[in-house]
Design an enzyme around this catalytic site. Structure first.
Site, PDB file in Angstrom:
ATOM      1  N   TYR A 169      33.988  33.901 -41.442  1.00 39.91           N
ATOM      2  CA  TYR A 169      34.185  32.277 -41.620  1.00 39.91           C
ATOM      3  C   TYR A 169      35.784  31.303 -42.080  1.00 39.91           C
ATOM      4  CZ  TYR A 169      33.217  27.577 -43.996  1.00 39.91           C
ATOM      5  OH  TYR A 169      33.626  26.751 -44.529  1.00 39.91           O
ATOM      6  N   GLU A 183      27.416  21.417 -47.855  1.00 35.57           N
ATOM      7  CA  GLU A 183      28.525  21.590 -49.230  1.00 35.57           C
ATOM      8  C   GLU A 183      27.806  21.015 -50.380  1.00 35.57           C
ATOM      9  OE1 GLU A 183      31.683  22.758 -49.629  1.00 35.57           O
ATOM     10  OE2 GLU A 183      32.400  23.052 -47.515  1.00 35.57           O
ATOM     11  N   TRP A 236      29.992  29.977 -52.557  1.00 32.15           N
ATOM     12  CA  TRP A 236      29.901  29.726 -51.512  1.00 32.15           C
ATOM     13  C   TRP A 236      29.434  30.624 -50.197  1.00 32.15           C
ATOM     14  CZ3 TRP A 236      29.581  25.966 -48.221  1.00 32.15           C
ATOM     15  CH2 TRP A 236      29.267  26.075 -46.570  1.00 32.15           C
TER      16      TRP A 236
END
Length: 203
Positions: free
Chosen positions: A33, A55, A63
């Site tokens: 990522y 988010e 995350w």
């Protein structure tokens, strides 16, 4: 500046010889990522809506948890097409609440559907992507350590306020700044990282 002050800290050299922050070196998923997506410009409505939604779901969570669930999030939320999500009704809401493949948080699910509706309405005034990108600052931070990374800025405070005014929710200043860094409005790659400057928008 002394030599010690000029050497970036908090960078990990991978087995490929490339420097990354610790979070990006902690798993193959996060490294991929970081190396291919984080900080690259996203300027289309669907892309910005997806990242804004993720988010918001990430708030209070790691995350890595969201990233691992992203394929299922995309399936569950019609690939984050704002028109499709805006049309979700009570049955869709319950379907999502029963989907173990995503984060089953009622408030965040409700917010995502409402944000899709807000995104559709916003097209009359330039659209979500244009609004978000209007808050790109004149300069970007140049952090040399994780401790130097800001969590919000005057621009993210203003963006959150503007989004809330237009009917968006779960978009506080910290979430707004995370979005800004994810889609390239700022470059939060540490100085010395192999990805510093990758967006092409900042020197």
């Amino acid at each position: 500046m002394s030599t010690s002050e000029s050497v970036p800290t908090d960078l990990v050299i991978g087995d490929d010889g490339l420097a990354r922050p610790p979070w990006a070196a902690s798993s193959d998923l996060l490294r991929a990522y970081y190396d291919s997506e984080w900080g690259m410009p996203v300027t289309d409505e669907r892309g910005v809506f997806e990242r804004l939604s993720l988010e918001a779901f990430q708030s209070g969570l790691a995350w890595s948890t969201i990233l691992a669930k992203r394929p299922r999030f995309r399936e569950a939320f019609a690939d984050f097409d704002p028109d499709a999500v805006a049309a979700f009704g009570p049955a869709d809401h319950e379907r999502l609440m029963n989907d173990a493949g995503i984060v089953r948080n009622r408030a965040k699910i409700t917010a995502t559907i409402g944000n899709a509706q807000a995104a559709v309405r916003l097209r009359e005034d330039g659209g979500l992507a244009d609004l978000v990108w209007s808050f790109r600052p004149e300069t970007t931070p140049a952090p040399r350590s994780m401790a130097e990374l800001p969590t919000q800025t005057p621009e993210s405070v203003a963006m959150a306020k503007a989004l809330k005014k237009r009917g968006f929710s779960f978009v506080g200043p910290t979430t707004a700044y995370a979005l800004m860094s994810a889609i390239g409005l700022v470059d939060l790659h540490l100085v010395g990282s192999h990805r510093r400057g990758c967006s092409g928008l900042w020197d």
